[in-house]
Design a protein around this motif. Structure first.
Motif, PDB file in Angstrom:
ATOM      1  N   THR A  10       0.826  -1.214   0.000  1.00 36.90           N
ATOM      2  CA  THR A  10       0.000   0.000   0.000  1.00 36.90           C
ATOM      3  C   THR A  10       0.855   1.256   0.000  1.00 36.90           C
ATOM      4  OG1 THR A  10      -0.219  -0.119   2.408  1.00 36.90           O
ATOM      5  CG2 THR A  10      -2.027  -1.002   1.089  1.00 36.90           C
TER       6      THR A  10
ATOM      7  N   THR B   7      -4.116   3.554  -6.592  1.00 36.80           N
ATOM      8  CA  THR B   7      -5.382   4.000  -6.000  1.00 36.80           C
ATOM      9  C   THR B   7      -5.760   5.406  -6.458  1.00 36.80           C
ATOM     10  OG1 THR B   7      -4.205   4.652  -4.005  1.00 36.80           O
ATOM     11  CG2 THR B   7      -5.277   2.501  -3.988  1.00 36.80           C
TER      12      THR B   7
ATOM     13  N   ALA C  32     -11.775   3.652  -6.647  1.00 39.88           N
ATOM     14  CA  ALA C  32     -12.698   2.685  -6.059  1.00 39.88           C
ATOM     15  C   ALA C  32     -11.978   1.726  -5.113  1.00 39.88           C
ATOM     16  CB  ALA C  32     -13.403   1.892  -7.156  1.00 39.88           C
TER      17      ALA C  32
ATOM     18  N   ALA D 160      -9.486   2.688  -3.047  1.00 38.84           N
ATOM     19  CA  ALA D 160      -8.832   3.459  -1.974  1.00 38.84           C
ATOM     20  C   ALA D 160      -9.204   2.932  -0.586  1.00 38.84           C
ATOM     21  CB  ALA D 160      -9.190   4.930  -2.093  1.00 38.84           C
ATOM     22  N   TRP D 161     -10.347   2.319  -0.436  1.00 40.27           N
ATOM     23  CA  TRP D 161     -10.777   1.810   0.868  1.00 40.27           C
ATOM     24  C   TRP D 161      -9.843   0.714   1.382  1.00 40.27           C
ATOM     25  CZ3 TRP D 161     -11.902  -3.348   1.208  1.00 40.27           C
ATOM     26  CH2 TRP D 161     -12.141  -4.010  -0.009  1.00 40.27           C
ATOM     27  N   MET D 162      -9.119   0.052   0.485  1.00 38.74           N
ATOM     28  CA  MET D 162      -8.241  -1.041   0.913  1.00 38.74           C
ATOM     29  C   MET D 162      -7.065  -0.549   1.748  1.00 38.74           C
ATOM     30  SD  MET D 162      -8.068  -3.449  -2.389  1.00 38.74           S
ATOM     31  CE  MET D 162      -9.363  -4.586  -2.765  1.00 38.74           C
ATOM     32  N   GLU D 163      -6.712   0.714   1.618  1.00 38.77           N
ATOM     33  CA  GLU D 163      -5.588   1.246   2.384  1.00 38.77           C
ATOM     34  C   GLU D 163      -5.929   1.426   3.854  1.00 38.77           C
ATOM     35  OE1 GLU D 163      -3.957   4.760   0.666  1.00 38.77           O
ATOM     36  OE2 GLU D 163      -3.766   3.845  -1.307  1.00 38.77           O
ATOM     37  N   PHE D 164      -7.197   1.522   4.202  1.00 38.66           N
ATOM     38  CA  PHE D 164      -7.588   1.771   5.584  1.00 38.66           C
ATOM     39  C   PHE D 164      -7.292   0.596   6.507  1.00 38.66           C
ATOM     40  CE2 PHE D 164     -10.556   4.658   3.274  1.00 38.66           C
ATOM     41  CZ  PHE D 164      -9.924   5.826   3.654  1.00 38.66           C
ATOM     42  N   PHE D 165      -7.145  -0.615   5.938  1.00 39.81           N
ATOM     43  CA  PHE D 165      -6.838  -1.773   6.763  1.00 39.81           C
ATOM     44  C   PHE D 165      -5.430  -1.711   7.337  1.00 39.81           C
ATOM     45  CE2 PHE D 165     -10.106  -3.639   3.920  1.00 39.81           C
ATOM     46  CZ  PHE D 165     -11.034  -3.917   4.897  1.00 39.81           C
TER      47      PHE D 165
ATOM     48  N   GLU E  47      -3.576   1.196   7.917  1.00 38.17           N
ATOM     49  CA  GLU E  47      -3.185   2.430   8.600  1.00 38.17           C
ATOM     50  C   GLU E  47      -2.804   2.253  10.061  1.00 38.17           C
ATOM     51  OE1 GLU E  47      -5.755   5.720   7.982  1.00 38.17           O
ATOM     52  OE2 GLU E  47      -5.502   5.657   5.821  1.00 38.17           O
TER      53      GLU E  47
END
Length: 177
Positions: free
Chosen positions: A39, A46, A51, A53-58, A60
Protein backbone atom coordinates in the motif's frame (compact mmCIF):
# COMPACT_ATOMS: atom_id res chain seq x y z
CA UNK A 1 5.41 -42.04 -10.33
CA UNK A 2 7.75 -42.76 -7.45
CA UNK A 3 8.46 -39.04 -7.04
CA UNK A 4 4.74 -38.31 -6.51
CA UNK A 5 4.51 -40.98 -3.82
CA UNK A 6 7.60 -39.60 -2.08
CA UNK A 7 6.19 -36.09 -2.17
CA UNK A 8 2.84 -37.25 -0.76
CA UNK A 9 4.59 -39.26 1.96
CA UNK A 10 6.71 -36.24 2.86
CA UNK A 11 3.60 -34.08 3.32
CA UNK A 12 1.58 -36.84 5.00
CA UNK A 13 1.12 -36.32 8.70
CA UNK A 14 2.03 -32.66 8.50
CA UNK A 15 -1.41 -31.46 9.47
CA UNK A 16 -1.36 -33.03 12.90
CA UNK A 17 -4.65 -31.61 13.96
CA UNK A 18 -7.04 -28.75 13.79
CA UNK A 19 -5.64 -25.27 13.75
CA UNK A 20 -7.30 -23.33 16.55
CA UNK A 21 -9.18 -20.13 15.77
CA UNK A 22 -6.62 -18.12 17.71
CA UNK A 23 -3.82 -19.31 15.43
CA UNK A 24 -6.01 -18.84 12.36
CA UNK A 25 -6.63 -15.26 13.41
CA UNK A 26 -2.97 -14.61 14.21
CA UNK A 27 -1.77 -16.06 10.90
CA UNK A 28 -4.36 -14.08 8.95
CA UNK A 29 -3.38 -10.87 10.75
CA UNK A 30 0.25 -11.50 9.82
CA UNK A 31 -0.76 -11.63 6.16
CA UNK A 32 -1.19 -7.86 6.51
CA UNK A 33 2.63 -7.40 6.54
CA UNK A 34 3.02 -7.69 2.74
CA UNK A 35 -0.08 -5.53 2.35
CA UNK A 36 1.55 -2.76 4.42
CA UNK A 37 4.53 -2.80 2.07
CA UNK A 38 2.43 -2.74 -1.07
CA UNK A 39 0.00 0.00 0.00
CA UNK A 40 2.98 2.27 0.46
CA UNK A 41 3.74 1.92 -3.26
CA UNK A 42 0.20 1.41 -4.56
CA UNK A 43 -0.73 5.05 -4.01
CA UNK A 44 -0.38 5.62 -7.74
CA UNK A 45 -2.74 2.73 -8.42
CA UNK A 46 -5.38 4.00 -6.00
CA UNK A 47 -5.12 7.50 -7.44
CA UNK A 48 -5.88 6.11 -10.87
CA UNK A 49 -8.61 3.77 -9.57
CA UNK A 50 -10.19 5.50 -6.53
CA UNK A 51 -12.70 2.69 -6.06
CA UNK A 52 -9.89 0.71 -4.40
CA UNK A 53 -8.83 3.46 -1.97
CA UNK A 54 -10.78 1.81 0.87
CA UNK A 55 -8.24 -1.04 0.91
CA UNK A 56 -5.59 1.25 2.38
CA UNK A 57 -7.59 1.77 5.58
CA UNK A 58 -6.84 -1.77 6.76
CA UNK A 59 -3.14 -1.04 7.07
CA UNK A 60 -3.18 2.43 8.60
CA UNK A 61 -3.13 1.32 12.28
CA UNK A 62 -0.18 -1.01 11.63
CA UNK A 63 1.65 1.12 9.09
CA UNK A 64 2.74 3.70 11.66
CA UNK A 65 4.38 1.14 13.93
CA UNK A 66 5.78 -0.94 11.07
CA UNK A 67 7.55 2.07 9.54
CA UNK A 68 8.60 3.59 12.88
CA UNK A 69 12.22 2.56 12.37
CA UNK A 70 14.08 0.82 9.58
CA UNK A 71 14.84 -2.18 11.81
CA UNK A 72 11.23 -2.90 12.83
CA UNK A 73 10.54 -5.27 9.87
CA UNK A 74 13.76 -7.14 10.68
CA UNK A 75 12.81 -7.42 14.36
CA UNK A 76 9.34 -8.70 13.38
CA UNK A 77 10.91 -11.27 11.05
CA UNK A 78 13.28 -12.65 13.67
CA UNK A 79 10.57 -12.58 16.33
CA UNK A 80 8.23 -14.61 14.15
CA UNK A 81 10.91 -16.99 12.94
CA UNK A 82 12.58 -17.67 16.26
CA UNK A 83 9.47 -17.47 18.43
CA UNK A 84 6.80 -19.18 16.34
CA UNK A 85 8.19 -21.00 13.31
CA UNK A 86 10.76 -22.89 15.39
CA UNK A 87 8.21 -23.81 18.08
CA UNK A 88 7.19 -27.43 17.45
CA UNK A 89 4.35 -27.20 19.99
CA UNK A 90 2.42 -25.02 17.52
CA UNK A 91 0.70 -26.97 14.76
CA UNK A 92 2.61 -27.25 11.51
CA UNK A 93 -0.12 -25.61 9.44
CA UNK A 94 -0.12 -22.54 11.72
CA UNK A 95 3.65 -22.24 11.44
CA UNK A 96 3.29 -22.72 7.68
CA UNK A 97 0.84 -19.83 7.32
CA UNK A 98 2.93 -17.55 9.52
CA UNK A 99 6.03 -18.32 7.46
CA UNK A 100 3.97 -17.86 4.27
CA UNK A 101 3.09 -14.33 5.42
CA UNK A 102 6.79 -13.62 5.92
CA UNK A 103 7.65 -15.04 2.48
CA UNK A 104 4.94 -12.97 0.81
CA UNK A 105 6.41 -9.94 2.57
CA UNK A 106 9.79 -10.79 1.06
CA UNK A 107 8.18 -11.08 -2.40
CA UNK A 108 6.50 -7.69 -1.89
CA UNK A 109 9.83 -6.17 -0.86
CA UNK A 110 11.51 -7.59 -3.98
CA UNK A 111 8.83 -5.98 -6.14
CA UNK A 112 9.29 -2.66 -4.33
CA UNK A 113 13.07 -2.75 -4.74
CA UNK A 114 12.58 -3.55 -8.43
CA UNK A 115 10.28 -0.55 -8.80
CA UNK A 116 12.66 1.75 -6.96
CA UNK A 117 15.54 0.77 -9.26
CA UNK A 118 13.71 1.15 -12.56
CA UNK A 119 15.31 3.65 -14.92
CA UNK A 120 13.64 7.06 -14.99
CA UNK A 121 12.71 6.56 -18.64
CA UNK A 122 10.51 3.61 -17.68
CA UNK A 123 9.32 4.91 -14.32
CA UNK A 124 7.34 7.83 -15.78
CA UNK A 125 5.66 6.01 -18.65
CA UNK A 126 2.40 4.09 -18.99
CA UNK A 127 4.45 0.96 -18.31
CA UNK A 128 4.89 2.07 -14.72
CA UNK A 129 1.12 2.25 -14.30
CA UNK A 130 0.93 -1.33 -15.53
CA UNK A 131 3.68 -2.35 -13.11
CA UNK A 132 1.85 -0.73 -10.16
CA UNK A 133 -1.43 -2.35 -11.12
CA UNK A 134 0.12 -5.80 -11.55
CA UNK A 135 2.02 -5.49 -8.28
CA UNK A 136 -1.13 -4.44 -6.45
CA UNK A 137 -3.24 -7.28 -7.86
CA UNK A 138 -0.50 -9.89 -7.56
CA UNK A 139 0.02 -9.32 -3.84
CA UNK A 140 -3.69 -8.74 -3.12
CA UNK A 141 -4.78 -11.98 -4.80
CA UNK A 142 -2.01 -14.01 -3.17
CA UNK A 143 -2.98 -12.67 0.26
CA UNK A 144 -6.66 -13.39 -0.37
CA UNK A 145 -5.82 -16.92 -1.56
CA UNK A 146 -3.63 -17.61 1.47
CA UNK A 147 -6.14 -16.16 3.94
CA UNK A 148 -8.90 -18.33 2.47
CA UNK A 149 -6.86 -21.47 3.09
CA UNK A 150 -5.72 -20.17 6.46
CA UNK A 151 -9.31 -19.88 7.70
CA UNK A 152 -10.00 -23.38 6.38
CA UNK A 153 -6.94 -24.63 8.27
CA UNK A 154 -5.38 -26.06 5.10
CA UNK A 155 -2.08 -25.59 3.35
CA UNK A 156 -2.09 -23.21 0.39
CA UNK A 157 0.22 -24.15 -2.43
CA UNK A 158 1.90 -21.38 -4.44
CA UNK A 159 4.71 -22.67 -6.65
CA UNK A 160 8.22 -21.72 -5.50
CA UNK A 161 6.97 -19.73 -2.51
CA UNK A 162 5.41 -22.78 -0.79
CA UNK A 163 8.56 -24.78 -1.41
CA UNK A 164 10.57 -22.03 0.25
CA UNK A 165 8.19 -22.04 3.22
CA UNK A 166 8.49 -25.82 3.62
CA UNK A 167 12.28 -25.57 3.46
CA UNK A 168 12.37 -22.78 6.07
CA UNK A 169 10.16 -24.76 8.45
CA UNK A 170 12.25 -27.90 7.96
CA UNK A 171 15.41 -25.90 8.60
CA UNK A 172 13.89 -24.32 11.72
CA UNK A 173 12.84 -27.76 12.99
CA UNK A 174 16.33 -29.15 12.43
CA UNK A 175 17.79 -26.26 14.48
CA UNK A 176 15.70 -27.35 17.45
CA UNK A 177 13.02 -25.46 19.31
Amino acid sequence: MEEDETKRAWKAGRNEGEMSWGWKLMASILYILPWVDITEKSIYFTERFPAFAWMEFFTEPIEHWYNLHEFVPLIIFFGLYLGIVRNKQISHVARYHIMMGVMLDIVAMILIVTEENLPTGILWTPWSDLFYALTFWFIFLMIAYCMFFCFLGWYCEIPLISEGVYMQIEQAESMGG
